[in-house]
Write an enzyme that holds these catalytic residues in place. Structure first.
Site, PDB file in Angstrom:
ATOM      1  N   GLU A 182      -8.341 -42.454  -8.149  1.00  0.00           N
ATOM      2  CA  GLU A 182      -9.302 -42.827  -8.957  1.00  0.00           C
ATOM      3  C   GLU A 182     -10.737 -42.292  -8.541  1.00  0.00           C
ATOM      4  O   GLU A 182     -10.873 -42.470  -7.183  1.00  0.00           O
ATOM      5  CB  GLU A 182      -9.471 -44.353  -8.996  1.00  0.00           C
ATOM      6  CG  GLU A 182     -11.059 -45.012  -9.676  1.00  0.00           C
ATOM      7  CD  GLU A 182     -11.132 -44.540 -10.935  1.00  0.00           C
ATOM      8  OE1 GLU A 182     -12.259 -43.996 -11.478  1.00  0.00           O
ATOM      9  OE2 GLU A 182     -10.478 -44.684 -11.792  1.00  0.00           O
ATOM     10  N   SER A 206     -13.052 -47.939 -18.298  1.00  0.00           N
ATOM     11  CA  SER A 206     -13.888 -48.500 -19.207  1.00  0.00           C
ATOM     12  C   SER A 206     -13.876 -50.030 -19.278  1.00  0.00           C
ATOM     13  O   SER A 206     -14.645 -50.642 -19.913  1.00  0.00           O
ATOM     14  CB  SER A 206     -13.430 -48.169 -20.567  1.00  0.00           C
ATOM     15  OG  SER A 206     -13.459 -46.790 -20.689  1.00  0.00           O
ATOM     16  N   GLU A 254     -11.580 -56.168 -28.846  1.00  0.00           N
ATOM     17  CA  GLU A 254     -11.224 -57.402 -29.493  1.00  0.00           C
ATOM     18  C   GLU A 254      -9.607 -57.654 -29.432  1.00  0.00           C
ATOM     19  O   GLU A 254      -8.984 -56.457 -29.376  1.00  0.00           O
ATOM     20  CB  GLU A 254     -11.398 -57.219 -31.084  1.00  0.00           C
ATOM     21  CG  GLU A 254     -12.969 -57.243 -31.197  1.00  0.00           C
ATOM     22  CD  GLU A 254     -13.561 -56.208 -32.411  1.00  0.00           C
ATOM     23  OE1 GLU A 254     -12.764 -55.151 -32.506  1.00  0.00           O
ATOM     24  OE2 GLU A 254     -14.590 -56.338 -32.781  1.00  0.00           O
ATOM     25  N   TYR A 304      -5.545 -47.854 -38.638  1.00  0.00           N
ATOM     26  CA  TYR A 304      -6.229 -49.112 -38.810  1.00  0.00           C
ATOM     27  C   TYR A 304      -5.881 -50.085 -39.694  1.00  0.00           C
ATOM     28  O   TYR A 304      -5.633 -51.332 -39.423  1.00  0.00           O
ATOM     29  CB  TYR A 304      -7.583 -49.103 -38.470  1.00  0.00           C
ATOM     30  CG  TYR A 304      -8.478 -48.836 -36.838  1.00  0.00           C
ATOM     31  CD1 TYR A 304      -8.943 -49.962 -36.434  1.00  0.00           C
ATOM     32  CD2 TYR A 304      -8.185 -47.752 -36.122  1.00  0.00           C
ATOM     33  CE1 TYR A 304      -9.474 -50.084 -35.101  1.00  0.00           C
ATOM     34  CE2 TYR A 304      -8.447 -47.678 -34.833  1.00  0.00           C
ATOM     35  CZ  TYR A 304      -9.198 -48.887 -34.420  1.00  0.00           C
ATOM     36  OH  TYR A 304      -9.648 -48.910 -33.021  1.00  0.00           O
ATOM     37  N   VAL A 333      -9.337 -36.203  -9.928  1.00  0.00           N
ATOM     38  CA  VAL A 333      -8.279 -35.146 -10.053  1.00  0.00           C
ATOM     39  C   VAL A 333      -8.695 -34.281 -11.000  1.00  0.00           C
ATOM     40  O   VAL A 333      -9.012 -34.452 -12.263  1.00  0.00           O
ATOM     41  CB  VAL A 333      -6.793 -35.741 -10.335  1.00  0.00           C
ATOM     42  CG1 VAL A 333      -5.834 -34.791 -10.833  1.00  0.00           C
ATOM     43  CG2 VAL A 333      -6.501 -36.760  -9.414  1.00  0.00           C
ATOM     44  N   SER A 360     -11.758 -39.501 -21.488  1.00  0.00           N
ATOM     45  CA  SER A 360     -12.278 -40.737 -21.293  1.00  0.00           C
ATOM     46  C   SER A 360     -13.421 -40.923 -22.384  1.00  0.00           C
ATOM     47  O   SER A 360     -14.332 -40.030 -22.561  1.00  0.00           O
ATOM     48  CB  SER A 360     -12.794 -40.548 -20.003  1.00  0.00           C
ATOM     49  OG  SER A 360     -13.793 -41.712 -19.617  1.00  0.00           O
ATOM     50  N   THR A 408      -8.040 -49.519 -28.558  1.00  0.00           N
ATOM     51  CA  THR A 408      -7.448 -51.013 -28.526  1.00  0.00           C
ATOM     52  C   THR A 408      -6.781 -51.038 -27.090  1.00  0.00           C
ATOM     53  O   THR A 408      -6.359 -49.794 -26.590  1.00  0.00           O
ATOM     54  CB  THR A 408      -6.423 -51.234 -29.601  1.00  0.00           C
ATOM     55  OG1 THR A 408      -5.566 -50.389 -29.043  1.00  0.00           O
ATOM     56  CG2 THR A 408      -7.082 -50.861 -30.917  1.00  0.00           C
ATOM     57  N   SER A 422      -3.386 -48.349 -25.090  1.00  0.00           N
ATOM     58  CA  SER A 422      -3.209 -48.006 -23.719  1.00  0.00           C
ATOM     59  C   SER A 422      -1.986 -48.375 -23.191  1.00  0.00           C
ATOM     60  O   SER A 422      -1.467 -47.983 -22.394  1.00  0.00           O
ATOM     61  CB  SER A 422      -4.501 -48.173 -22.898  1.00  0.00           C
ATOM     62  OG  SER A 422      -5.523 -47.390 -23.275  1.00  0.00           O
TER      63      SER A 422
END
Length: 595
Positions: free
Chosen positions: A76, A84, A102, A221, A270, A313, A528, A532
């Site tokens: 990290e 996030s 959400e 969506y 990285v 990101s 969402t 991930s």
């Protein structure tokens, strides 16, 4: 090439081999305990980034892959985990989260692992899933004031205001092949009347879409959350955690991983992966990274080891501001996970095209604000009480989701979830999160773009739209503001085509999988938590060739009940052809399917 035979490409109400999926009220997929490779204890796994995708991948490696935790290292670049999924602060500067997610019942992959993680506060054997379910069953979510206008007046949000032409356009989008939407924008498909409708106001502010962004993603969506449409106007379709999502999800997950021996290595950015690429095979044999002081280093990777890398990101290059400081808007070339993705893309076309998503930060930026309101008698807390009918400091649902000021030049929204949002937050403080979808537009009170404003100016604009401008001086003295300008926050919504996003395990990769919001997952959508989580499960199951199915996306788009309820909602509560359908179904087994 590593087999991915268990990672299915379409959604089904039953698995392709005929076995039904079993779901509980939070959409959990229940299946077997997989058999790991016989040599898993001899292998190592390196995860690039510690966002929710990588943390969940580590958890799947431990639970389902049976890999010893000490064999897993998470690299990290920041000094804290979570990516996030952040949340921090104190009474000196105020509290801050850059964003919020959400949550829904049917996050199959996410809840599948969270049922294993010990709860943040409930005693053993309760889990994060138990805690989340208990909170939401005892305090159901509802947003009693979804839209305001005319400086703080509530407006009915239940009528969608979509005309027949707009409804036909929605149906055409649902029926269209996905490839027919590639490269198109939302405004390419829908006319000005639809874009001015109540439905689109609810949609764009709930999901943070701009009309120049991806029609493909809007289509996903619409399919993915079709079952949410009846609860769209009051957000009763959503669920929220007890505290901010860093403390509710990241803290217990990291504690569990550490308890299993997983190593978290911070201050490690990285830049690239050394690979041996031959015909049909791509093997990672080295990880290149640097530290904050500029020192460079390398980790050797054996062919039997694994690398699971987060690419791209949405919060990279965040600029921070406060009451007196304008947050910088960083428009130079992004670093971190974007640099890694660009370097991978130079090696092979199978790694996608990152510049499609990160080359225009002026289009992908918006700004969020975190307000810390000090004192139970704070005027803003009183205003929220008037608008919602809920006591902000009761510990129960407050706004139940965002309140949008529809006539705001910045397209402002604000939400206050259950208080306290932070466990270290004083009992008489209220913390709210807010964002402006149009940060380049002029404010209505502060005649400047949001992106050029200090926290005090942002607070003033919110006071104006919530009907509190006459009390601004008092509010300013009792409020702490923290700002975050995120140049790439909606970068995954940029119009895309096939191949722009790589697969979870790109073609030919032997020991590499990709994670996060910029990876292609059939039928699922980005921005969402579940997106991930799905990449994490697909990556681990694919690399280890585990004999456990990755659960499909919840098949609401194939459910006639969900389709009928959505049609009725879009048509302002009147189901097209309802009388004829009622007569046709009366007295039959199916008469109760009509909403």
């Amino acid at each position: 090439m590593t087999s991915t035979k268990r990672v299915y490409q379409r959604t089904f109400p039953v698995s392709p081999d005929g076995n039904p999926f079993v779901h509980n009220d939070l959409g959990l997929y229940t299946h077997n305990h997989p058999t790991p490779p016989s040599d898993v204890a001899e292998r190592r796994a390196y995860l690039v980034g510690s966002g929710i995708g990588a943390l969940l991948a580590a958890a799947f490696l431990v639970r389902d892959g049976r890999m010893p935790g000490r064999n897993i290292t998470i690299l990290e670049q920041l000094p804290v985990p979570g990516g996030s999924f952040d949340g921090a602060g104190d009474t000196g500067r105020g509290f801050i989260t850059r964003g919020g997610r959400e949550m829904g019942q049917h996050f199959e992959c996410f809840w599948d692992i969270m049922r294993e993680i010990p709860a943040l506060e409930m005693p053993a054997p309760y889990t994060v899933l138990d805690e989340f379910r208990t909170v939401n069953e005892n305090d159901p979510n509802i947003d009693p004031c979804r839209i305001i206008h005319h400086r703080g007046k509530r407006r009915d949000a239940y009528r969608m205001g979509v005309g027949k032409k707009g409804q036909r356009a929605v149906v055409r989008l649902l029926m269209a092949r996905e490839e027919d939407t590639f490269g198109k924008t939302i405004e390419d498909w829908f006319d000005a009347d639809f874009l001015a409708s109540n439905f689109y106001t609810l949609f764009k502010t709930m999901f943070a879409f701009q009309q120049y962004e991806s029609l493909t993603e809007m289509k996903r969506y619409m399919h993915r959350f079709l079952q949410y449409l009846p609860g769209f106007s009051d957000l009763s379709c959503l669920r929220f955690s007890r505290y901010n999502q860093f403390e509710s999800f990241i803290v217990p997950l990291v504690d569990w991983l550490k308890g299993k021996g997983v190593v978290l290595q911070y201050d490690t950015c990285v830049d690239d992966l050394e690979m041996t690429i031959t015909s049909g095979r791509k093997v990672v044999n080295g990880i290149l990274f640097h530290h904050a002081d500029g020192g460079r280093d390398r980790i050797d990777v054996a062919e039997k080891d694994f690398v699971l890398a987060t690419i791209g990101s949405c919060t990279e290059s965040t600029g921070y501001g406060d009451m007196d400081t304008v947050p910088p808007f960083h428009t130079d070339r992004p670093g971190g996970a974007w640099t890694l993705w660009r370097n991978l893309a130079r090696k092979s076309a199978v790694f996608g095209r990152p510049d499609v998503f990160c080359s225009d930060p002026h289009k992908t930026v918006w700004e969020s604000a975190s307000f810390s309101f000090m004192g139970a008698d704070h005027p803003f807390l009183g205003r929220i009480r008037e608008l919602t009918g809920n006591d902000p400091l009761s510990g129960r649902t407050v706004t139940g989701g965002i309140i949008t000021a529809e006539d705001s030049g910045w397209c402002l929204s604000l939400t206050m979830n259950r208080q306290p949002q932070f466990r270290s937050q004083p009992a008489d403080w209220g913390v709210a999160w807010a964002y402006g979808l149009y940060p380049h537009a002029l404010g209505n009170c502060v005649r400047k773009p949001m992106i050029e404003c200090t926290g005090e100016e942002v607070l003033k604009e919110y006071c104006y739209h919530f009907g509190l401008i006459s009390q601004f001086d008092q509010i300013r003295e009792r409020t702490l503001v923290r700002l975050a300008t995120m140049p790439y926050i909606t970068s995954f919504f940029m119009p895309r085509r096939a191949g722009d996003r790589p697969g979870v395990i790109p073609d030919g990769c032997v020991n590499l999988a990709l994670l996060g919001q910029f990876v292609e997952t059939p039928d699922d959508c980005v921005f969402t938590t579940e997106g991930s989580a799905r990449t994490a499960m697909m990556a681990v199951y694919g690399l280890l060739d585990l004999d456990r199915d990755v659960p499909p996306v919840w098949p609401a788009q194939y459910d006639i009940r969900a389709l009928l309820a959505a049609a009725k909602t879009l048509n302002d509560g009147s189901l097209p052809g309802e009388k004829m359908l009622t007569r046709f179904l009366r007295g039959t087994y199916y008469e109760d399917i009509l909403p």
